[in-house]
Write a protein that holds these residues in place. Structure first.
Motif, PDB file in Angstrom:
ATOM      1  N   LEU A  84       0.840  -1.194   0.000  1.00 20.64           N
ATOM      2  CA  LEU A  84       0.000   0.000   0.000  1.00 20.64           C
ATOM      3  C   LEU A  84       0.883   1.255   0.000  1.00 20.64           C
ATOM      4  CD1 LEU A  84      -2.682  -1.094   2.603  1.00 20.64           C
ATOM      5  CD2 LEU A  84      -3.041  -0.774   0.153  1.00 20.64           C
ATOM      6  N   SER A  85       0.637   2.150  -0.921  1.00 22.01           N
ATOM      7  CA  SER A  85       1.454   3.347  -1.051  1.00 22.01           C
ATOM      8  C   SER A  85       0.709   4.561  -0.515  1.00 22.01           C
ATOM      9  CB  SER A  85       1.826   3.570  -2.528  1.00 22.01           C
ATOM     10  OG  SER A  85       2.606   4.741  -2.674  1.00 22.01           O
ATOM     11  N   TYR A  86       1.085   4.964   0.707  1.00 20.44           N
ATOM     12  CA  TYR A  86       0.518   6.171   1.328  1.00 20.44           C
ATOM     13  C   TYR A  86       1.657   7.005   1.895  1.00 20.44           C
ATOM     14  CZ  TYR A  86      -4.243   4.376   0.985  1.00 20.44           C
ATOM     15  OH  TYR A  86      -5.447   3.922   0.505  1.00 20.44           O
ATOM     16  N   ASP A  87       1.672   8.287   1.544  1.00 19.55           N
ATOM     17  CA  ASP A  87       2.673   9.196   2.080  1.00 19.55           C
ATOM     18  C   ASP A  87       2.314   9.600   3.505  1.00 19.55           C
ATOM     19  OD1 ASP A  87       4.073   9.138  -0.327  1.00 19.55           O
ATOM     20  OD2 ASP A  87       2.980  10.884  -1.137  1.00 19.55           O
ATOM     21  N   GLU A  88       3.299  10.188   4.196  1.00 15.37           N
ATOM     22  CA  GLU A  88       3.079  10.592   5.586  1.00 15.37           C
ATOM     23  C   GLU A  88       1.896  11.530   5.739  1.00 15.37           C
ATOM     24  OE1 GLU A  88       5.993  10.329   4.022  1.00 15.37           O
ATOM     25  OE2 GLU A  88       7.681  10.205   5.415  1.00 15.37           O
ATOM     26  N   ASP A  89       1.691  12.409   4.743  1.00 13.37           N
ATOM     27  CA  ASP A  89       0.601  13.374   4.872  1.00 13.37           C
ATOM     28  C   ASP A  89      -0.756  12.792   4.491  1.00 13.37           C
ATOM     29  OD1 ASP A  89       0.901  13.198   2.141  1.00 13.37           O
ATOM     30  OD2 ASP A  89       1.274  15.337   1.815  1.00 13.37           O
ATOM     31  N   GLU A  90      -0.816  11.479   4.257  1.00 14.88           N
ATOM     32  CA  GLU A  90      -2.078  10.786   4.013  1.00 14.88           C
ATOM     33  C   GLU A  90      -2.445   9.859   5.173  1.00 14.88           C
ATOM     34  OE1 GLU A  90      -2.371  10.282  -0.755  1.00 14.88           O
ATOM     35  OE2 GLU A  90      -0.755   9.131   0.185  1.00 14.88           O
ATOM     36  N   LEU A  91      -1.755  10.032   6.293  1.00 15.92           N
ATOM     37  CA  LEU A  91      -1.932   9.144   7.449  1.00 15.92           C
ATOM     38  C   LEU A  91      -2.343   9.943   8.679  1.00 15.92           C
ATOM     39  CD1 LEU A  91       1.364   7.089   7.004  1.00 15.92           C
ATOM     40  CD2 LEU A  91      -0.918   6.392   6.277  1.00 15.92           C
ATOM     41  N   ILE A  92      -3.114   9.276   9.550  1.00 15.49           N
ATOM     42  CA  ILE A  92      -3.484   9.841  10.845  1.00 15.49           C
ATOM     43  C   ILE A  92      -3.281   8.756  11.897  1.00 15.49           C
ATOM     44  CG2 ILE A  92      -5.291  10.891  12.251  1.00 15.49           C
ATOM     45  CD1 ILE A  92      -6.729  11.675   9.637  1.00 15.49           C
ATOM     46  N   SER A 253      -8.363  14.951   4.620  1.00 18.21           N
ATOM     47  CA  SER A 253      -8.453  16.334   5.101  1.00 18.21           C
ATOM     48  C   SER A 253      -9.715  16.557   5.932  1.00 18.21           C
ATOM     49  CB  SER A 253      -8.426  17.308   3.921  1.00 18.21           C
ATOM     50  OG  SER A 253      -9.562  17.119   3.089  1.00 18.21           O
ATOM     51  N   GLN A 254     -10.777  15.796   5.641  1.00 20.45           N
ATOM     52  CA  GLN A 254     -12.005  15.932   6.420  1.00 20.45           C
ATOM     53  C   GLN A 254     -11.981  15.057   7.670  1.00 20.45           C
ATOM     54  OE1 GLN A 254     -14.241  18.360   5.574  1.00 20.45           O
ATOM     55  NE2 GLN A 254     -12.545  18.765   4.147  1.00 20.45           N
ATOM     56  N   VAL A 255     -11.431  13.850   7.527  1.00 22.63           N
ATOM     57  CA  VAL A 255     -11.364  12.943   8.677  1.00 22.63           C
ATOM     58  C   VAL A 255     -10.463  13.529   9.767  1.00 22.63           C
ATOM     59  CG1 VAL A 255     -10.701  10.639   9.454  1.00 22.63           C
ATOM     60  CG2 VAL A 255     -11.818  10.915   7.240  1.00 22.63           C
ATOM     61  N   GLU A 256      -9.395  14.213   9.375  1.00 23.44           N
ATOM     62  CA  GLU A 256      -8.476  14.735  10.384  1.00 23.44           C
ATOM     63  C   GLU A 256      -9.132  15.840  11.224  1.00 23.44           C
ATOM     64  OE1 GLU A 256      -4.935  16.305   8.654  1.00 23.44           O
ATOM     65  OE2 GLU A 256      -5.971  17.854   7.501  1.00 23.44           O
ATOM     66  N   MET A 258     -12.250  15.715  12.346  1.00 22.97           N
ATOM     67  CA  MET A 258     -12.945  14.992  13.404  1.00 22.97           C
ATOM     68  C   MET A 258     -11.953  14.416  14.403  1.00 22.97           C
ATOM     69  SD  MET A 258     -16.071  15.515  13.043  1.00 22.97           S
ATOM     70  CE  MET A 258     -16.188  14.732  14.638  1.00 22.97           C
ATOM     71  N   HIS A 259     -10.839  13.893  13.899  1.00 13.70           N
ATOM     72  CA  HIS A 259      -9.809  13.346  14.790  1.00 13.70           C
ATOM     73  C   HIS A 259      -9.328  14.410  15.773  1.00 13.70           C
ATOM     74  CE1 HIS A 259      -6.038  11.568  16.145  1.00 13.70           C
ATOM     75  NE2 HIS A 259      -5.384  12.586  15.618  1.00 13.70           N
ATOM     76  N   GLN A 260      -9.068  15.606  15.275  1.00 13.71           N
ATOM     77  CA  GLN A 260      -8.563  16.674  16.141  1.00 13.71           C
ATOM     78  C   GLN A 260      -9.587  17.064  17.193  1.00 13.71           C
ATOM     79  OE1 GLN A 260      -7.301  19.853  13.547  1.00 13.71           O
ATOM     80  NE2 GLN A 260      -5.873  18.527  12.429  1.00 13.71           N
ATOM     81  N   TYR A 261     -10.860  17.101  16.809  1.00 12.46           N
ATOM     82  CA  TYR A 261     -11.882  17.506  17.768  1.00 12.46           C
ATOM     83  C   TYR A 261     -12.270  16.379  18.718  1.00 12.46           C
ATOM     84  CZ  TYR A 261     -12.321  21.681  14.910  1.00 12.46           C
ATOM     85  OH  TYR A 261     -12.054  22.863  14.234  1.00 12.46           O
ATOM     86  N   LEU A 262     -12.101  15.120  18.299  1.00 11.27           N
ATOM     87  CA  LEU A 262     -12.422  13.990  19.163  1.00 11.27           C
ATOM     88  C   LEU A 262     -11.368  13.772  20.242  1.00 11.27           C
ATOM     89  CD1 LEU A 262     -13.744  11.360  16.579  1.00 11.27           C
ATOM     90  CD2 LEU A 262     -15.058  12.341  18.467  1.00 11.27           C
TER      91      LEU A 262
END
Length: 384
Positions: A84-92, A253-256, A258-262
């Motif tokens: 799976l190819s995901y860069d650091e800025d695509e991860l939470i 960008s949208q999921v992060e 919610m992560h920040q507010y949760l």
């Protein structure tokens, strides 16, 4: 004085059936618990030592919301090693897969939006969907060997379908989705544009050849896919509450948000330990689970119980409907009369089954299977 009004969707939900039957087992002296999906192994020592080192270095302040750079880089490299190819800025980095799923669904759903969940399935999915005021759409796979038929999946899709949640290896069945099942999901997602949430927390606990992850097989749906993973199962880190998710920028960008507010972030002093875990092999644990899987299958066969042989995870899901009682009654009686605890299939959205977890000690598993055999024999099953 009237009580405060609470979330009406949440109020209609029952507490976790897994926890309820575990609590009942705890109240029964000597009961063997085959209920929880928690490895009996301790977290590897190098991982634990890394926390001590992090605390000694004063890593007790706020980290970046999505995770420290060192961990994000390690996760990106780890996922590349698994196709799976995901860069650091695509991860939470998240507080377990639970928070990853919660943040994802809260980011996706408007009130009334629908989420399809192939059942049997982990009850958490329904809880999150309903708490977000979404509409939970169970999709029964029990008559197809727990695989997904494209024509039948198509029949439950509507204009309000926003996502499907798939889990392979599966909890509670231990089954692995076939290429045909993965293609069925992909074809429907491509036609209708909904999101595929892959709960891949058991992807390292696989015993049979040919396993393939949805996101690896269908990279063309990258913009519609969220991959959820966890440290809990492969590295015996359930109490650490560490997981992560990967998604293309438009979703992430949208999921992060919610992560920040949760949760704001995962504790800073755990993150170097997570880097250490990613570098550790788990072959010994997988071999142990594989051996226990074989034992469970042998004993269930001897009891005359039908089941799909688990290809991964650490669960078996035998049929118990022939005993002429609900799965809840079967499991309650097994606790009271035989001193062995399983989880009813009703807790996973289907009747006529019970989940047996074999991530327990060898002694507990042997004792539990012996008691289960005696119990089914007393109900008219095959003596073992």
């Amino acid at each position: 004085m009237p009580a405060c009004q609470t979330n009406t969707d949440l109020a209609r939900l029952a507490t976790s059936g897994i926890r309820r039957f575990t609590a009942l087992a705890n109240q029964t002296p000597g009961c063997v618990k085959l209920t929880l999906g928690e490895p009996e192994f301790d977290t590897p020592e190098p991982v634990r030592e890394a926390v001590t080192e992090s605390l000694s270095r004063g890593l007790t302040h706020y980290p970046p919301n999505n995770g420290r750079p060192e961990l994000l880089a390690a996760l990106s490299a780890y996922m590349r090693g698994h196709g799976l190819s995901y860069d650091e800025d695509e991860l939470i980095v998240t507080c377990g897969a639970t928070e990853a799923l919660s943040a994802s669904l809260l980011a996706l759903l408007d009130p009334g939006d629908e989420v399809i969940v192939p059942v049997p399935a982990f009850g958490l999915y329904e809880t999150i969907v309903r708490a977000a005021h979404g509409s939970y759409v169970p999709f029964d796979t029990s008559e197809h060997g727990f695989q997904i038929c494209e024509e039948e999946l198509e029949s439950v899709i509507t204009s309000r379908t926003r996502a499907i949640i798939i889990t392979s290896p599966n909890n509670p069945t231990g089954c692995i989705y076939t290429p045909e099942t993965l293609d069925a999901v992909a074809n429907c997602a491509a036609r209708h544009g909904f999101c595929v949430i892959c709960d891949d927390v058991y992807n390292r606990l696989v015993y049979d050849a040919g396993y393939e992850r949805f996101a690896v097989r269908h990279p063309e749906l990258r913009e519609q896919t969220i991959v959820v993973d966890s440290f809990s199962k492969p590295w015996a880190m359930t109490g650490w509450r560490l997981g992560w998710l990967a998604a293309a920028p438009s979703l992430k960008s949208q999921v992060e948000k919610m992560h920040q507010y949760l949760v704001s972030s995962v504790p800073a002093f755990l993150q170097d330990a997570a880097v250490v875990a990613l570098g550790l092999g788990i072959d010994e644990m997988v071999a142990t689970y594989n051996s226990r899987r074989d034992l469970v299958c042998s004993r269930l066969d001897a009891m005359g119980l039908s089941f799909n042989s688990p290809g991964g995870a650490f669960y078996a899901f035998p049929r118990i409907g022939s005993f002429g009682m609900s799965s809840e009654e079967f499991c309650e009686r097994a606790i009271r009369e035989a001193g062995v605890a399983l989880v009813p299939g009703s807790c996973f959205g289907v009747e006529g089954f019970a989940r047996l977890s074999y991530c327990v000690s060898d002694n507990d598993l042997e004792t539990g299977l012996e008691r289960l055999g005696e119990f089914t024999s007393s109900l008219g099953g095959v003596s073992f």
